[in-house]
Write an enzyme that holds these catalytic residues in place. Structure first.
Site, PDB file in Angstrom:
ATOM      1  N   HIS A 278       0.859  -1.184   0.000  1.00  0.00           N
ATOM      2  CA  HIS A 278       0.000   0.000   0.000  1.00  0.00           C
ATOM      3  C   HIS A 278       0.897   1.236   0.000  1.00  0.00           C
ATOM      4  O   HIS A 278       2.050   1.184   0.439  1.00  0.00           O
ATOM      5  CB  HIS A 278      -0.901   0.009   1.225  1.00  0.00           C
ATOM      6  CG  HIS A 278      -1.964  -1.040   1.201  1.00  0.00           C
ATOM      7  ND1 HIS A 278      -3.107  -0.936   1.964  1.00  0.00           N
ATOM      8  CD2 HIS A 278      -2.075  -2.202   0.509  1.00  0.00           C
ATOM      9  CE1 HIS A 278      -3.874  -1.990   1.751  1.00  0.00           C
ATOM     10  NE2 HIS A 278      -3.266  -2.772   0.871  1.00  0.00           N
TER      11      HIS A 278
ATOM     12  N   GLU B 233       1.125   3.899   1.806  1.00  0.00           N
ATOM     13  CA  GLU B 233       1.694   4.314   3.086  1.00  0.00           C
ATOM     14  C   GLU B 233       2.832   3.383   3.509  1.00  0.00           C
ATOM     15  O   GLU B 233       3.865   3.843   3.999  1.00  0.00           O
ATOM     16  CB  GLU B 233       0.614   4.329   4.181  1.00  0.00           C
ATOM     17  CG  GLU B 233      -0.493   5.322   3.928  1.00  0.00           C
ATOM     18  CD  GLU B 233      -1.668   4.752   3.135  1.00  0.00           C
ATOM     19  OE1 GLU B 233      -2.758   5.344   3.212  1.00  0.00           O
ATOM     20  OE2 GLU B 233      -1.503   3.725   2.438  1.00  0.00           O
TER      21      GLU B 233
ATOM     22  N   CYS C  54      -5.906   2.478   5.686  1.00  0.00           N
ATOM     23  CA  CYS C  54      -6.599   1.246   6.056  1.00  0.00           C
ATOM     24  C   CYS C  54      -6.026   0.747   7.385  1.00  0.00           C
ATOM     25  O   CYS C  54      -5.026   1.280   7.876  1.00  0.00           O
ATOM     26  CB  CYS C  54      -6.427   0.199   4.958  1.00  0.00           C
ATOM     27  SG  CYS C  54      -4.791  -0.578   4.926  1.00  0.00           S
TER      28      CYS C  54
ATOM     29  N   CYS D 105      -2.220  -0.100   7.193  1.00  0.00           N
ATOM     30  CA  CYS D 105      -1.391   1.097   7.079  1.00  0.00           C
ATOM     31  C   CYS D 105      -1.398   1.901   8.367  1.00  0.00           C
ATOM     32  O   CYS D 105      -0.365   2.435   8.774  1.00  0.00           O
ATOM     33  CB  CYS D 105      -1.860   1.937   5.895  1.00  0.00           C
ATOM     34  SG  CYS D 105      -1.590   1.118   4.311  1.00  0.00           S
TER      35      CYS D 105
END
Length: 157
Positions: A54, A56, A84, A87
């Site tokens: 992801h 991040e 999310c 993250c």
């Protein structure tokens, strides 16, 4: 804390370019220290076949590599979307000082990225989760923590 719109604009531009270029999902992140961009990351889950890639997490990995450190104290993250659960946990583990985000989790869900079920799963007792979660060899597993406690050169984090 107000955040700097310039850094958020960079995260959003990174997310949009990631989609337009065909490299990944609509997520971008920028990590800033002392008013300067330290590292960036864009979602690369499908191109790298890595479900943890992801934006991040990629940005955190890049920032930690740049600083040769596992902590990002004194840094802030600008994410094109509300992080999310994975993250968010990575942000806390890395000790980032602030989170600024653009789109909301609901807007991500409306676009097909719904992680509300993850929050629900974590709150459930182990026996009620959709993936079986079973405690196994607990008496043996504790030896790893005993070794950690006794290890004189450990680096606490």
């Amino acid at each position: 804390m107000q955040g700097n719109p310039v850094f958020m604009q960079q995260a959003i531009a990174l997310a949009t370019e990631n989609v337009v270029s065909g490299r990944g999902g609509p997520f971008g992140a920028v990590i800033v220290r002392d008013g300067e961009v330290l590292a960036m990351g864009a979602n690369s889950v499908t191109i790298s076949n890595d479900p943890t890639a992801h934006a991040e997490v990629v940005a955190i990995r890049n920032a930690c590599a740049e600083l040769s450190s596992f902590t990002l104290q004194g840094c802030e993250i600008y994410s094109s979307c509300e992080p999310c659960p994975m993250c968010l946990a990575a942000i806390y583990w890395s000790r980032l000082g602030a989170i600024y985000y653009g789109s909301t989790a609901q807007e991500a869900a409306d676009a097909g990225f719904d992680d509300a079920f993850l929050y629900d799963e974590v709150a459930l007792p182990h026996g009620q989760r959709s993936i079986p979660t079973i405690n196994l060899l607990r008496d043996q597993a504790i030896s790893s923590f005993n070794a950690w406690r006794a290890y004189a050169s450990r680096i606490d984090y």
